[in-house]
Design a protein around this motif. Structure first.
Motif, PDB file in Angstrom:
ATOM      1  N   LEU A  87    -111.790 -73.778 -49.470  1.00 37.61           N
ATOM      2  CA  LEU A  87    -111.076 -73.447 -50.702  1.00 37.61           C
ATOM      3  C   LEU A  87    -111.923 -72.536 -51.586  1.00 37.61           C
ATOM      4  O   LEU A  87    -113.069 -72.860 -51.908  1.00 37.61           O
ATOM      5  CB  LEU A  87    -110.719 -74.717 -51.477  1.00 37.61           C
ATOM      6  N   LEU A  88    -111.363 -71.396 -51.960  1.00 35.11           N
ATOM      7  CA  LEU A  88    -112.034 -70.486 -52.890  1.00 35.11           C
ATOM      8  C   LEU A  88    -111.484 -70.786 -54.281  1.00 35.11           C
ATOM      9  O   LEU A  88    -110.433 -70.293 -54.678  1.00 35.11           O
ATOM     10  CB  LEU A  88    -111.763 -69.036 -52.492  1.00 35.11           C
ATOM     11  N   LEU A  89    -112.180 -71.641 -54.993  1.00 36.18           N
ATOM     12  CA  LEU A  89    -111.686 -72.172 -56.268  1.00 36.18           C
ATOM     13  C   LEU A  89    -111.955 -71.227 -57.427  1.00 36.18           C
ATOM     14  O   LEU A  89    -112.863 -70.390 -57.372  1.00 36.18           O
ATOM     15  CB  LEU A  89    -112.360 -73.515 -56.559  1.00 36.18           C
ATOM     16  N   PRO A  90    -111.185 -71.376 -58.533  1.00 40.65           N
ATOM     17  CA  PRO A  90    -111.507 -70.646 -59.762  1.00 40.65           C
ATOM     18  C   PRO A  90    -112.907 -71.023 -60.241  1.00 40.65           C
ATOM     19  O   PRO A  90    -113.370 -72.142 -60.002  1.00 40.65           O
ATOM     20  CB  PRO A  90    -110.439 -71.129 -60.754  1.00 40.65           C
ATOM     21  N   ARG A  91    -113.576 -70.086 -60.910  1.00 39.38           N
ATOM     22  CA  ARG A  91    -114.962 -70.314 -61.316  1.00 39.38           C
ATOM     23  C   ARG A  91    -115.138 -71.593 -62.129  1.00 39.38           C
ATOM     24  O   ARG A  91    -116.069 -72.357 -61.930  1.00 39.38           O
ATOM     25  CB  ARG A  91    -115.470 -69.114 -62.126  1.00 39.38           C
ATOM     26  N   ASP A  92    -114.234 -71.820 -63.081  1.00 39.71           N
ATOM     27  CA  ASP A  92    -114.408 -72.988 -63.967  1.00 39.71           C
ATOM     28  C   ASP A  92    -114.024 -74.303 -63.303  1.00 39.71           C
ATOM     29  O   ASP A  92    -114.165 -75.375 -63.893  1.00 39.71           O
ATOM     30  CB  ASP A  92    -113.616 -72.802 -65.264  1.00 39.71           C
ATOM     31  N   ALA A  93    -113.533 -74.245 -62.064  1.00 41.09           N
ATOM     32  CA  ALA A  93    -113.188 -75.484 -61.343  1.00 41.09           C
ATOM     33  C   ALA A  93    -114.285 -75.895 -60.361  1.00 41.09           C
ATOM     34  O   ALA A  93    -114.217 -76.961 -59.770  1.00 41.09           O
ATOM     35  CB  ALA A  93    -111.861 -75.302 -60.608  1.00 41.09           C
ATOM     36  N   LYS A  94    -115.308 -75.027 -60.209  1.00 41.74           N
ATOM     37  CA  LYS A  94    -116.391 -75.336 -59.274  1.00 41.74           C
ATOM     38  C   LYS A  94    -117.431 -76.221 -59.956  1.00 41.74           C
ATOM     39  O   LYS A  94    -117.949 -75.880 -61.015  1.00 41.74           O
ATOM     40  CB  LYS A  94    -117.065 -74.038 -58.810  1.00 41.74           C
ATOM     41  N   LYS A  95    -117.727 -77.356 -59.337  1.00 36.29           N
ATOM     42  CA  LYS A  95    -118.756 -78.242 -59.876  1.00 36.29           C
ATOM     43  C   LYS A  95    -120.152 -77.654 -59.629  1.00 36.29           C
ATOM     44  O   LYS A  95    -121.035 -77.758 -60.466  1.00 36.29           O
ATOM     45  CB  LYS A  95    -118.635 -79.628 -59.243  1.00 36.29           C
ATOM     46  N   ALA A 283    -113.358 -59.495 -59.452  1.00 32.67           N
ATOM     47  CA  ALA A 283    -113.411 -60.168 -60.748  1.00 32.67           C
ATOM     48  C   ALA A 283    -113.348 -61.684 -60.604  1.00 32.67           C
ATOM     49  O   ALA A 283    -113.934 -62.416 -61.406  1.00 32.67           O
ATOM     50  CB  ALA A 283    -112.265 -59.679 -61.640  1.00 32.67           C
ATOM     51  N   LEU A 284    -112.636 -62.153 -59.575  1.00 37.15           N
ATOM     52  CA  LEU A 284    -112.500 -63.591 -59.342  1.00 37.15           C
ATOM     53  C   LEU A 284    -113.610 -64.135 -58.447  1.00 37.15           C
ATOM     54  O   LEU A 284    -113.578 -65.306 -58.067  1.00 37.15           O
ATOM     55  CB  LEU A 284    -111.133 -63.886 -58.701  1.00 37.15           C
ATOM     56  N   GLU A 285    -114.581 -63.274 -58.140  1.00 38.91           N
ATOM     57  CA  GLU A 285    -115.711 -63.654 -57.286  1.00 38.91           C
ATOM     58  C   GLU A 285    -115.228 -64.205 -55.947  1.00 38.91           C
ATOM     59  O   GLU A 285    -115.730 -65.205 -55.434  1.00 38.91           O
ATOM     60  CB  GLU A 285    -116.615 -64.667 -57.989  1.00 38.91           C
ATOM     61  N   ALA A 286    -114.220 -63.523 -55.392  1.00 43.35           N
ATOM     62  CA  ALA A 286    -113.639 -63.954 -54.113  1.00 43.35           C
ATOM     63  C   ALA A 286    -113.898 -62.909 -53.036  1.00 43.35           C
ATOM     64  O   ALA A 286    -113.025 -62.605 -52.231  1.00 43.35           O
ATOM     65  CB  ALA A 286    -112.136 -64.202 -54.266  1.00 43.35           C
ATOM     66  N   LEU A 287    -115.102 -62.337 -53.043  1.00 43.59           N
ATOM     67  CA  LEU A 287    -115.419 -61.302 -52.060  1.00 43.59           C
ATOM     68  C   LEU A 287    -115.593 -61.872 -50.657  1.00 43.59           C
ATOM     69  O   LEU A 287    -115.842 -61.130 -49.714  1.00 43.59           O
ATOM     70  CB  LEU A 287    -116.679 -60.545 -52.491  1.00 43.59           C
ATOM     71  N   SER A 288    -115.492 -63.193 -50.516  1.00 47.95           N
ATOM     72  CA  SER A 288    -115.504 -63.767 -49.168  1.00 47.95           C
ATOM     73  C   SER A 288    -114.190 -63.435 -48.456  1.00 47.95           C
ATOM     74  O   SER A 288    -114.064 -63.651 -47.252  1.00 47.95           O
ATOM     75  CB  SER A 288    -115.725 -65.281 -49.224  1.00 47.95           C
ATOM     76  N   CYS A 289    -113.199 -62.913 -49.213  1.00 41.84           N
ATOM     77  CA  CYS A 289    -111.959 -62.419 -48.593  1.00 41.84           C
ATOM     78  C   CYS A 289    -112.228 -61.012 -48.040  1.00 41.84           C
ATOM     79  O   CYS A 289    -111.497 -60.062 -48.313  1.00 41.84           O
ATOM     80  CB  CYS A 289    -110.832 -62.357 -49.614  1.00 41.84           C
ATOM     81  N   LEU A 290    -113.315 -60.880 -47.284  1.00 44.28           N
ATOM     82  CA  LEU A 290    -113.779 -59.570 -46.837  1.00 44.28           C
ATOM     83  C   LEU A 290    -112.771 -58.850 -45.951  1.00 44.28           C
ATOM     84  O   LEU A 290    -112.530 -57.664 -46.117  1.00 44.28           O
ATOM     85  CB  LEU A 290    -115.099 -59.724 -46.064  1.00 44.28           C
ATOM     86  N   GLU A 291    -112.200 -59.590 -45.015  1.00 42.93           N
ATOM     87  CA  GLU A 291    -111.318 -58.951 -44.032  1.00 42.93           C
ATOM     88  C   GLU A 291    -110.136 -58.291 -44.732  1.00 42.93           C
ATOM     89  O   GLU A 291    -109.808 -57.135 -44.466  1.00 42.93           O
ATOM     90  CB  GLU A 291    -110.827 -59.993 -43.029  1.00 42.93           C
ATOM     91  N   ASP A 292    -109.502 -59.023 -45.644  1.00 42.57           N
ATOM     92  CA  ASP A 292    -108.359 -58.483 -46.365  1.00 42.57           C
ATOM     93  C   ASP A 292    -108.794 -57.343 -47.280  1.00 42.57           C
ATOM     94  O   ASP A 292    -108.128 -56.309 -47.358  1.00 42.57           O
ATOM     95  CB  ASP A 292    -107.679 -59.593 -47.181  1.00 42.57           C
ATOM     96  N   GLY A 293    -109.925 -57.521 -47.981  1.00 41.63           N
ATOM     97  CA  GLY A 293    -110.407 -56.487 -48.888  1.00 41.63           C
ATOM     98  C   GLY A 293    -110.737 -55.205 -48.156  1.00 41.63           C
ATOM     99  O   GLY A 293    -110.395 -54.105 -48.608  1.00 41.63           O
ATOM    100  N   ARG A 294    -111.399 -55.307 -47.002  1.00 42.63           N
ATOM    101  CA  ARG A 294    -111.781 -54.129 -46.240  1.00 42.63           C
ATOM    102  C   ARG A 294    -110.555 -53.355 -45.768  1.00 42.63           C
ATOM    103  O   ARG A 294    -110.501 -52.124 -45.867  1.00 42.63           O
ATOM    104  CB  ARG A 294    -112.631 -54.538 -45.037  1.00 42.63           C
ATOM    105  N   SER A 295    -109.559 -54.075 -45.247  1.00 40.56           N
ATOM    106  CA  SER A 295    -108.358 -53.399 -44.736  1.00 40.56           C
ATOM    107  C   SER A 295    -107.570 -52.746 -45.874  1.00 40.56           C
ATOM    108  O   SER A 295    -106.991 -51.669 -45.691  1.00 40.56           O
ATOM    109  CB  SER A 295    -107.460 -54.391 -43.980  1.00 40.56           C
TER     110      SER A 295
END
Length: 428
Positions: A87-95, A283-295
């Protein structure tokens, strides 16, 4: 981001040497690390990465732990059909910002059940789930929508009661906002211009020279909806409401997919949308979505080249300048550089970043010239765009801005004569 860069480089080194950290001697029978062997690897790799042995050792242990967890998840899935999702959670939801969050679930269950578990466990009120750039429908099952074992699912927080109290103008939640946008632009998209122009507004699609374009009704409807969602998403981005913005941008992307490939390769709106989506990922610090971002960035670059020409010669022929569009390339190169860095490709990241710096140097207007134009009565935005369009030439910029003002005045008069007739310009 630095951690992702280090781990990407280490994974490449491990792959080259065919080293499997989840197997002995690096992982013992009780899944504990083989400290001595991990330490030896860290000492060997540290000089290649210009990092301390401790930093490399920590990164190797993180990779090993993830690999062991993945292997355990694979066994669990084979034996019980229970999948493990990241799960790639919102920043303020990460413990713990550095800790990854996982959830186990069967895939033959409705998405709504997973949403309910996430909102309860992480104290969130309203969320949307995104997989590979697509919003998951809550009334369908996970496996129906391509969710698999080890899938990365982005959790977007939508307007909750706390946000509504802070911002009175946002009294509706995100779903209502999207429905409102769709309803409004759907009305426009279904107009064909045959109604009485004195009483009924309609939307006309024209090229850069103002000539109406003939587009099949179905594609025209999808295009108008796409542009409406895109514009709404961009306005939310300006207010830094990136969760909400991304949901609207993905709706726009879905509508654009209804248009033919010939149309999409002829308009730069689609390419700009891809940039905006990846910008939201950043901006959402979700760069782990690399595959989608790259394409998406690849699609954007291909679309820009088709629309503008290899050296932007087509754009120059139509508009006479490339100032505003060059900003799009600056954003493209910046995002490409960022993704290259996260993937551990420092060399490519530096090349792209150099392009960004050179382009930024050309596009950054001279403050003194800006002041002179503003002293003539032009706005700051007009001065900036005028200087960009004219390569920094002060006199040419003043003429350019004046001509644009005159054209806007003429266009305004024409629109008044047409009574509510709205037009949107695409690059063909």
């Amino acid at each position: 981001m630095t951690e992702q860069n280090t781990q990407a480089k280490l994974k490449n080194l491990l792959k080259q040497e065919k080293i499997q950290l989840w197997n002995p001697p690096y992982t013992q029978e009780d899944n504990q690390p083989g400290d001595q062997h991990i330490q030896e690897l860290a000492q060997r790799y540290a000089p290649f990465l210009n990092l301390s042995v401790a930093e490399v050792g920590g990164a190797l242990e993180s990779i090993r732990t993830q690999a062991v967890k993945r292997g355990k998840g694979n066994r669990t899935f084979r034996e019980t059909s229970v999948a493990t999702l990241e799960l790639l959670l919102p920043r303020d939801a990460k413990k713990d910002p550095k800790r990854k969050n996982y959830m186990e679930t069967r895939l033959d269950m409705p998405v709504q059940q997973l949403v309910d578990r996430i909102t309860e466990e992480f104290s969130l009120k309203h969320v949307k789930l995104i997989l590979n750039g697509r919003t998951l429908s809550v009334d369908k099952h996970l496996d129906e929508q391509g969710v698999k074992n080890h899938s990365k699912v982005m959790v977007l927080k939508v307007s909750d009661a706390e946000q509504i109290n802070k911002e009175e103008e946002e009294k509706k939640n995100q779903n209502e906002s999207i429905q409102r946008t769709q309803k409004g632009f759907q009305i426009l998209s279904e107009r064909d211009g045959s109604e009485d122009p004195d009483t009924t507004p309609f939307l006309e699609i024209a090229d850069q020279k103002g000539n109406p374009l003939k587009i099949p009704h179905k594609e025209k409807k999808a295009l108008i909806l796409a542009m409406g969602f895109h514009e709404k998403g961009r306005s939310l981005m300006k207010r830094k409401q990136y969760d909400n913005a991304l949901c609207h941008l993905l709706q726009a992307d879905q509508q654009f997919s209804e248009c033919g490939s010939a149309l999409l390769s002829s308009v730069d709106n689609y390419a700009v949308l891809q940039l905006d989506i990846v910008w939201c990922y950043r901006a959402l610090e979700a760069l782990s979505c690399l595959e989608d971002g790259r394409s998406r960035l690849q699609r954007a670059e291909e679309c820009f080249l088709k629309c503008y020409g290899e050296q932007q010669q087509r754009l120059l022929m139509i508009k006479g300048n490339t100032g505003r569009e060059e900003v799009l390339f600056l954003r493209l190169y910046l995002l490409q550089s960022l993704l290259s860095y996260v993937e551990g490709n420092d060399c490519q990241a530096r090349v792209l970043l150099s392009k960004v710096e050179n382009l930024y140097g050309r596009l950054c207007p001279d403050s003194e010239k800006m002041a002179q134009l503003m002293a003539l009565g032009f706005t700051e935005r007009e001065a900036r765009l005028g200087l960009r369009a004219c390569g920094g030439d002060l006199q040419e910029a003043a003429i350019h801005i004046s001509n644009r003002r005159q054209n806007r005045t003429k266009t305004g008069k024409m629109r008044m004569m047409m009574c509510y007739c709205w037009s949107t310009t695409l690059l063909f």
